[in-house]
Design a protein around this motif. Sequence first.
Motif, mmCIF file in Angstrom:
data_model
loop_
_atom_site.group_PDB
_atom_site.id
_atom_site.type_symbol
_atom_site.label_atom_id
_atom_site.label_comp_id
_atom_site.label_asym_id
_atom_site.label_seq_id
_atom_site.Cartn_x
_atom_site.Cartn_y
_atom_site.Cartn_z
ATOM 1 N N CYS A 20 48.175 21.481 71.227
ATOM 2 C CA CYS A 20 47.157 22.682 71.485
ATOM 3 C C CYS A 20 46.476 22.796 72.948
ATOM 4 O O CYS A 20 45.689 21.593 72.821
ATOM 5 C CB CYS A 20 46.409 22.670 70.302
ATOM 6 S SG CYS A 20 45.045 24.073 70.646
ATOM 7 N N PRO A 220 44.939 28.522 73.068
ATOM 8 C CA PRO A 220 44.901 27.891 71.928
ATOM 9 C C PRO A 220 46.272 28.034 71.334
ATOM 10 O O PRO A 220 46.972 29.258 71.560
ATOM 11 C CB PRO A 220 43.982 28.635 71.227
ATOM 12 C CG PRO A 220 43.757 29.819 71.875
ATOM 13 C CD PRO A 220 43.972 29.617 72.922
ATOM 14 N N ASP A 221 46.799 27.062 70.652
ATOM 15 C CA ASP A 221 48.062 27.259 69.728
ATOM 16 C C ASP A 221 47.872 26.657 68.264
ATOM 17 O O ASP A 221 47.369 25.732 67.988
ATOM 18 C CB ASP A 221 48.992 26.162 70.371
ATOM 19 C CG ASP A 221 50.223 26.327 69.605
ATOM 20 O OD1 ASP A 221 50.379 26.713 68.384
ATOM 21 O OD2 ASP A 221 51.434 25.592 69.965
ATOM 22 N N THR A 222 47.640 27.736 67.546
ATOM 23 C CA THR A 222 47.167 27.840 66.211
ATOM 24 C C THR A 222 48.115 27.231 65.182
ATOM 25 O O THR A 222 47.634 27.011 63.877
ATOM 26 C CB THR A 222 46.465 29.290 65.898
ATOM 27 O OG1 THR A 222 47.621 30.056 65.779
ATOM 28 C CG2 THR A 222 45.399 29.444 66.425
ATOM 29 N N CYS A 225 46.327 24.131 63.507
ATOM 30 C CA CYS A 225 44.726 24.099 63.074
ATOM 31 C C CYS A 225 44.643 23.467 61.838
ATOM 32 O O CYS A 225 43.651 22.660 61.596
ATOM 33 C CB CYS A 225 44.301 25.570 63.021
ATOM 34 S SG CYS A 225 44.421 26.831 64.385
#
Length: 243
Positions: A20, A220-222, A225
């Motif tokens: 991310c 962002p790379d979710t 998460c």
Amino acid sequence: MIPNNPKELNYSKVKTYRECPYLFKLKYVLGKREGLIPATSLGVSIHRTLEAYHTQSNDPSEILRYYNRCWLGAGYHSASEQMEYYLKGKRMLEVYGQKEYSRNSTVYSTEKEFIFEYEGWTFRGKIDRIDKLPDGTWEVIDYKTDAEVDENFDIRNSLQLAIYSIGARRTWNMQNGKASIYFVAADKKISADFSIFEEKQILDTFISAGQSIELGEFEPDTRHCEFCLMNNRCPYSTVKKEN
Ligand code: SF4
């Protein structure tokens, strides 16, 4: 904003960026710290113990003495949780110590840092352990302290073992050998010859991440998460943890 030493790459930075880019920004640009959780705290204790044991003793009967000396009590929510993890680590090291009696390699180094230059970039890394094998070749070893063995671990595509192999060859001229991931809890190794790692391709992968970092690309790379240790502090998180 770009991080300090933008031309310096290591596996942790590149792994974080590929996972991310915004997580990279939080850690390496804004200086936020992830903090310890029980699993990572135990990992620190085991790594410290094995470094102290191999550099100061190599007598398997003493390994638990080093464990007690190197134990890190941070990151646990209660005394009982700390004890639970302490005992997990103790079992790991008992297995490790038993295996030590039949080790036929020589421990050459622990926590040894490589550094080399390539195409204007500096590559750094620290290798948990390097052994010299009886046939004169080398083994670079990365300890994993997860409770379970990752049976699907894809060593051919491991950027970490690849850069360690390249680092050992370029920094110390260790041309022949293998790279191993060692699941300490299960006493299981997964190994691959240095030669399977395509050097140019690996270094270009690192540089590609480095170039995006230099450009300040921190979207962002979710997808991660749920497992991200910053997910209770990140404005883009799709998961919020209770404090
Ligand atoms: S919570 Fe999600 S978006 Fe935020 S840093 Fe972590 S992985 Fe990236």
